[in-house]
Enzyme design. Structure first.
Site, PDB file in Angstrom:
ATOM      1  N   ARG A 113       0.833  -1.221   0.000  1.00 51.37           N
ATOM      2  CA  ARG A 113       0.000   0.000   0.000  1.00 51.37           C
ATOM      3  C   ARG A 113       0.865   1.268   0.000  1.00 51.37           C
ATOM      4  NH1 ARG A 113      -3.011  -3.738  -0.669  1.00 51.37           N
ATOM      5  NH2 ARG A 113      -5.104  -3.985   0.177  1.00 51.37           N
ATOM      6  N   SER A 134     -10.775  -0.780   3.322  1.00 50.99           N
ATOM      7  CA  SER A 134     -10.030  -0.863   4.595  1.00 50.99           C
ATOM      8  C   SER A 134      -9.611   0.537   5.027  1.00 50.99           C
ATOM      9  CB  SER A 134      -8.763  -1.698   4.426  1.00 50.99           C
ATOM     10  OG  SER A 134      -9.067  -2.982   3.953  1.00 50.99           O
ATOM     11  N   GLU A 170      -4.867   3.783   5.895  1.00 49.27           N
ATOM     12  CA  GLU A 170      -4.654   3.569   4.458  1.00 49.27           C
ATOM     13  C   GLU A 170      -5.358   4.699   3.696  1.00 49.27           C
ATOM     14  OE1 GLU A 170      -5.673  -0.299   2.490  1.00 49.27           O
ATOM     15  OE2 GLU A 170      -6.734   1.001   1.083  1.00 49.27           O
TER      16      GLU A 170
HETATM   17  P1  FAD Z   1      -8.971   8.640  -4.959  1.00 51.81           P
HETATM   18  O1  FAD Z   1      -9.686   8.222  -3.727  1.00 51.81           O
HETATM   19  O2  FAD Z   1      -9.632   9.626  -5.825  1.00 51.81           O
HETATM   20  O3  FAD Z   1      -7.522   9.183  -4.570  1.00 51.81           O
HETATM   21  C1  FAD Z   1      -6.695   8.443  -3.682  1.00 51.81           C
HETATM   22  C2  FAD Z   1      -5.384   9.236  -3.488  1.00 51.81           C
HETATM   23  O4  FAD Z   1      -4.652   9.288  -4.715  1.00 51.81           O
HETATM   24  C3  FAD Z   1      -5.616  10.704  -3.102  1.00 51.81           C
HETATM   25  O5  FAD Z   1      -4.553  11.087  -2.275  1.00 51.81           O
HETATM   26  C4  FAD Z   1      -5.570  11.446  -4.430  1.00 51.81           C
HETATM   27  O6  FAD Z   1      -5.174  12.795  -4.271  1.00 51.81           O
HETATM   28  C5  FAD Z   1      -4.516  10.638  -5.185  1.00 51.81           C
HETATM   29  N1  FAD Z   1      -4.738  10.565  -6.635  1.00 51.81           N
HETATM   30  C6  FAD Z   1      -5.837  10.081  -7.269  1.00 51.81           C
HETATM   31  N2  FAD Z   1      -5.643  10.082  -8.597  1.00 51.81           N
HETATM   32  C7  FAD Z   1      -4.400  10.588  -8.806  1.00 51.81           C
HETATM   33  C8  FAD Z   1      -3.620  10.858  -9.970  1.00 51.81           C
HETATM   34  N3  FAD Z   1      -4.074  10.599 -11.196  1.00 51.81           N
HETATM   35  N4  FAD Z   1      -2.387  11.394  -9.804  1.00 51.81           N
HETATM   36  C9  FAD Z   1      -1.906  11.671  -8.581  1.00 51.81           C
HETATM   37  N5  FAD Z   1      -2.599  11.435  -7.444  1.00 51.81           N
HETATM   38  C10 FAD Z   1      -3.830  10.897  -7.550  1.00 51.81           C
HETATM   39  N6  FAD Z   1      -7.642  -0.792  -2.340  1.00 51.81           N
HETATM   40  C11 FAD Z   1      -6.812  -1.845  -2.476  1.00 51.81           C
HETATM   41  O7  FAD Z   1      -5.593  -1.669  -2.652  1.00 51.81           O
HETATM   42  N7  FAD Z   1      -7.271  -3.115  -2.435  1.00 51.81           N
HETATM   43  C12 FAD Z   1      -8.578  -3.401  -2.255  1.00 51.81           C
HETATM   44  O8  FAD Z   1      -8.964  -4.572  -2.226  1.00 51.81           O
HETATM   45  C13 FAD Z   1      -9.487  -2.320  -2.111  1.00 51.81           C
HETATM   46  N8  FAD Z   1     -10.795  -2.559  -1.897  1.00 51.81           N
HETATM   47  C14 FAD Z   1     -11.655  -1.508  -1.758  1.00 51.81           C
HETATM   48  C15 FAD Z   1     -13.017  -1.782  -1.571  1.00 51.81           C
HETATM   49  C16 FAD Z   1     -13.929  -0.750  -1.436  1.00 51.81           C
HETATM   50  C17 FAD Z   1     -15.402  -1.080  -1.234  1.00 51.81           C
HETATM   51  C18 FAD Z   1     -13.479   0.594  -1.488  1.00 51.81           C
HETATM   52  C19 FAD Z   1     -14.457   1.715  -1.378  1.00 51.81           C
HETATM   53  C20 FAD Z   1     -12.126   0.876  -1.654  1.00 51.81           C
HETATM   54  C21 FAD Z   1     -11.202  -0.174  -1.794  1.00 51.81           C
HETATM   55  N9  FAD Z   1      -9.820   0.050  -1.970  1.00 51.81           N
HETATM   56  C22 FAD Z   1      -8.965  -1.000  -2.146  1.00 51.81           C
HETATM   57  C23 FAD Z   1      -9.291   1.426  -1.970  1.00 51.81           C
HETATM   58  C24 FAD Z   1      -9.393   2.164  -3.325  1.00 51.81           C
HETATM   59  O9  FAD Z   1     -10.317   1.537  -4.159  1.00 51.81           O
HETATM   60  C25 FAD Z   1      -8.046   2.227  -4.049  1.00 51.81           C
HETATM   61  O10 FAD Z   1      -7.096   2.885  -3.235  1.00 51.81           O
HETATM   62  C26 FAD Z   1      -8.148   2.972  -5.383  1.00 51.81           C
HETATM   63  O11 FAD Z   1      -6.941   2.830  -6.096  1.00 51.81           O
HETATM   64  C27 FAD Z   1      -8.440   4.473  -5.209  1.00 51.81           C
HETATM   65  O12 FAD Z   1      -8.725   5.021  -6.474  1.00 51.81           O
HETATM   66  P2  FAD Z   1      -9.483   6.396  -6.642  1.00 51.81           P
HETATM   67  O13 FAD Z   1      -9.415   6.761  -8.071  1.00 51.81           O
HETATM   68  O14 FAD Z   1     -10.830   6.306  -6.049  1.00 51.81           O
HETATM   69  O15 FAD Z   1      -8.555   7.348  -5.772  1.00 51.81           O
HETATM   70  N1  EPU Z   2     -10.686 -10.208  10.657  1.00 52.08           N
HETATM   71  C1  EPU Z   2     -11.343 -10.272  11.861  1.00 52.08           C
HETATM   72  N2  EPU Z   2     -12.422  -9.464  12.052  1.00 52.08           N
HETATM   73  C2  EPU Z   2     -12.865  -8.615  11.120  1.00 52.08           C
HETATM   74  C3  EPU Z   2     -12.186  -8.542   9.876  1.00 52.08           C
HETATM   75  C4  EPU Z   2     -11.095  -9.359   9.667  1.00 52.08           C
HETATM   76  O1  EPU Z   2     -10.978 -11.043  12.754  1.00 52.08           O
HETATM   77  O2  EPU Z   2     -13.848  -7.919  11.370  1.00 52.08           O
HETATM   78  C5  EPU Z   2      -9.493 -11.072  10.445  1.00 52.08           C
HETATM   79  C6  EPU Z   2      -9.793 -12.506  10.083  1.00 52.08           C
HETATM   80  O3  EPU Z   2      -8.850 -13.286  10.785  1.00 52.08           O
HETATM   81  C7  EPU Z   2      -9.470 -12.589   8.607  1.00 52.08           C
HETATM   82  C8  EPU Z   2      -8.349 -11.578   8.492  1.00 52.08           C
HETATM   83  O4  EPU Z   2      -8.712 -10.549   9.404  1.00 52.08           O
HETATM   84  O5  EPU Z   2      -9.068 -13.856   8.265  1.00 52.08           O
HETATM   85  C9  EPU Z   2      -8.190 -10.979   7.112  1.00 52.08           C
HETATM   86  O6  EPU Z   2      -9.431 -10.426   6.689  1.00 52.08           O
HETATM   87  P1  EPU Z   2      -9.785 -10.228   5.130  1.00 52.08           P
HETATM   88  O7  EPU Z   2      -9.469 -11.480   4.388  1.00 52.08           O
HETATM   89  O8  EPU Z   2     -11.154  -9.666   5.067  1.00 52.08           O
HETATM   90  O9  EPU Z   2      -8.710  -9.180   4.649  1.00 52.08           O
HETATM   91  P2  EPU Z   2      -8.190  -7.828   5.274  1.00 52.08           P
HETATM   92  O10 EPU Z   2      -6.802  -8.043   5.781  1.00 52.08           O
HETATM   93  O11 EPU Z   2      -9.176  -7.243   6.206  1.00 52.08           O
HETATM   94  C10 EPU Z   2      -7.029  -7.074   3.065  1.00 52.08           C
HETATM   95  C11 EPU Z   2      -6.909  -5.786   2.334  1.00 52.08           C
HETATM   96  C12 EPU Z   2      -8.114  -5.591   1.434  1.00 52.08           C
HETATM   97  C13 EPU Z   2      -8.155  -6.717   0.419  1.00 52.08           C
HETATM   98  C14 EPU Z   2      -8.258  -8.054   1.181  1.00 52.08           C
HETATM   99  C15 EPU Z   2      -8.137  -9.238   0.233  1.00 52.08           C
HETATM  100  C16 EPU Z   2      -5.568  -4.280   3.667  1.00 52.08           C
HETATM  101  C17 EPU Z   2      -5.545  -3.108   4.588  1.00 52.08           C
HETATM  102  N3  EPU Z   2      -6.781  -4.692   3.270  1.00 52.08           N
HETATM  103  O12 EPU Z   2      -8.126  -6.942   3.941  1.00 52.08           O
HETATM  104  O13 EPU Z   2      -7.966  -4.357   0.730  1.00 52.08           O
HETATM  105  O14 EPU Z   2      -9.252  -6.596  -0.446  1.00 52.08           O
HETATM  106  O15 EPU Z   2      -7.165  -8.151   2.139  1.00 52.08           O
HETATM  107  O16 EPU Z   2      -6.841  -9.340  -0.243  1.00 52.08           O
HETATM  108  O17 EPU Z   2      -4.515  -4.792   3.306  1.00 52.08           O
HETATM  109  C18 EPU Z   2      -8.397  -2.037   0.890  1.00 52.08           C
HETATM  110  O18 EPU Z   2      -7.172  -1.877   0.819  1.00 52.08           O
HETATM  111  O19 EPU Z   2      -9.194  -1.076   0.937  1.00 52.08           O
HETATM  112  C19 EPU Z   2      -8.936  -3.392   0.894  1.00 52.08           C
HETATM  113  C20 EPU Z   2     -10.230  -3.664   0.994  1.00 52.08           C
END
Ligand code: FAD
Ligand code: EPU
Length: 339
Positions: free
Chosen positions: A164, A239, A335
């Site tokens: 990240r 997250s 994050e």
């Molecule tokens: P924004 O929220 O618009 O911006 C994020 C940051 O980047 C800000 O600081 C912004 O200023 C900057 N920025 C945006 N675009 C640019 C650009 N073109 N140039 C320079 N800076 C820029 N993330 C994961 O890694 N893994 C996941 O599994 C994951 N699951 C998610 C699930 C949900 C339901 C949600 C809501 C979010 C999740 N995220 C996850 C977080 C998010 O989707 C990612 O971080 C995504 O890349 C953000 O994209 P955005 O365009 O919405 O960025």
């Molecule tokens: N867990 C709990 N309680 C909770 C949630 C999670 O005990 O309420 C524990 C469980 O042990 C579970 C473990 O956490 O097994 C991991 O949970 P999960 O598989 O849901 O993944 P996560 O670590 O919570 C991360 C990323 C996600 C990504 C998933 C799948 C981060 C900060 N988050 O979540 O990314 O989608 O793994 O790879 O690394 C994001 O970055 O926004 C995001 C959603």
């Protein structure tokens, strides 16, 4: 260039928070971006770049210029029998691009299906999920230097990707706007990655024995839909905190007190502990406070049920952070980008 004043950002952030931009512009090309950066408005104001707004917490109105990056386009810039290099505009929707790659049978990003946001923001925090990070398929990116207005190229090494993390969140934070990202995707001999437990279980459930990249994507989508709240229904930014890493000695001490604490080995004698587990065991899971709260199924996800304020979410996150330090001695880092 169409500069607007006092624009609501409610529909431009997935928390659905009400916050206004004092000045706002949407850019659709490098030229428009450069023109904006040369303007007096850009020179006189703080800047905030927004893609899909899925990783920001707008804690108050933004008293500056918001640049919404809507640069689109997809182009194959190089191709062999084995792989393609695809250059994608920063404003393209990430998941739509994943689906486009799958339609073309290009492999490498299927595990990153259904991550919200734009292609341009994806390298910012090296998006990752289900055993894959974007750095694995990343070739290079183009970004405009905010102070010089020049276009610069960053290869994988220059981006300093980590969990990240990238150089754009650290050393050169706030100095570049990403305009295009080039990815290297496979055309054959796809590397199917089902190492993340839930994927193989889901593939078994849907009775797939020899999964294709399209099957992996379907499984990831199914898992994500069952675990994470849909921002179209409940405001959230995924997250809220990163999963912390602790040294092995500290982990073993915690394990004596909390035998069920999960941990995943990292290099250098470190262990990654799920932040969701720590937050749940501080009693936060499902807690609601007015219009905001902690999701009932995933303690790592903070939610806005509608009408919540950004500052209330910021305060709730701070209380959670302090409680985890108090109970476990572990520091959580956000994050989500708090603005
Ligand atoms: P924004 O929220 O618009 O911006 C994020 C940051 O980047 C800000 O600081 C912004 O200023 C900057 N920025 C945006 N675009 C640019 C650009 N073109 N140039 C320079 N800076 C820029 N993330 C994961 O890694 N893994 C996941 O599994 C994951 N699951 C998610 C699930 C949900 C339901 C949600 C809501 C979010 C999740 N995220 C996850 C977080 C998010 O989707 C990612 O971080 C995504 O890349 C953000 O994209 P955005 O365009 O919405 O960025
Ligand atoms: N867990 C709990 N309680 C909770 C949630 C999670 O005990 O309420 C524990 C469980 O042990 C579970 C473990 O956490 O097994 C991991 O949970 P999960 O598989 O849901 O993944 P996560 O670590 O919570 C991360 C990323 C996600 C990504 C998933 C799948 C981060 C900060 N988050 O979540 O990314 O989608 O793994 O790879 O690394 C994001 O970055 O926004 C995001 C959603």
């Amino acid at each position: 260039m169409h500069i607007q004043k006092n624009v609501s950002l409610k529909s431009l952030n997935t928390f659905g928070l009400e916050a206004n931009a004092r000045v706002f512009v949407e850019v659709k090309s490098i030229d428009e971006l450069q023109e904006t950066l040369r303007s007096e408005t850009a020179r006189d104001n703080d800047l905030l770049v927004l893609g899909g707004g899925s990783n920001v917490l707008l804690s108050k109105d933004f008293n500056g210029l918001v640049i919404k990056n809507s640069i689109d386009g997809k182009e194959v810039v190089h191709e062999t029998d084995d792989f393609v290099l695809v250059k994608v505009g920063a404003g393209e929707n990430w998941h739509s691009f994943v689906l486009y790659a799958l339609e073309n049978d290009w492999g490498g990003i299927e595990n990153l299906s259904l991550i919200p946001g734009t292609v341009g923001a994806a390298p910012m925090q090296n998006i990752g999920a289900y055993g894959v990070e974007i750095k694995e398929v990343f070739e290079n990116l183009q970004a405009v230097n905010i102070s010089s207005g020049e276009v610069e190229k960053f290869n994988k090494e220059a981006c300093r990707f980590g969990y990240r993390e990238s150089i754009f969140k650290n050393k050169v934070k706030g100095q570049y706007i990403i305009t295009h990202v080039t990815l290297r995707l496979t055309k054959k001999n796809h590397q199917i990655n089902t190492s993340y437990g839930a994927i193989s279980e889901t593939l078994e459930e849907i009775k797939v024995k020899k999964p294709s990249i399209q099957d992996v994507s379907r499984a990831v989508i199914k898992i994500r839909q069952s675990k994470l709240p849909d921002p179209a229904k409940i405001g959230n930014a995924g997250s809220f905190f990163k999963n912390p890493s602790v040294d092995r000695i500290q982990y073993e001490e915690l394990k004596t007190e909390y035998p069920e604490i999960p941990g995943y080995d990292l290099p250098d004698n470190c262990v990654k502990v799920p932040a969701g587990w720590l937050i749940e065991h501080c009693g936060w899971k499902g807690v609601t406070r007015g219009n905001i709260g902690v999701h009932k199924n995933q303690a790592l996800v903070l939610v806005n049920y509608g009408g919540g304020k950004g500052d209330e979410l910021r305060q709730l996150a701070e209380e959670i952070r302090l409680s985890v330090i108090k109970k476990f001695g572990i520091e959580l880092n956000a994050e989500v980008n708090i603005i």
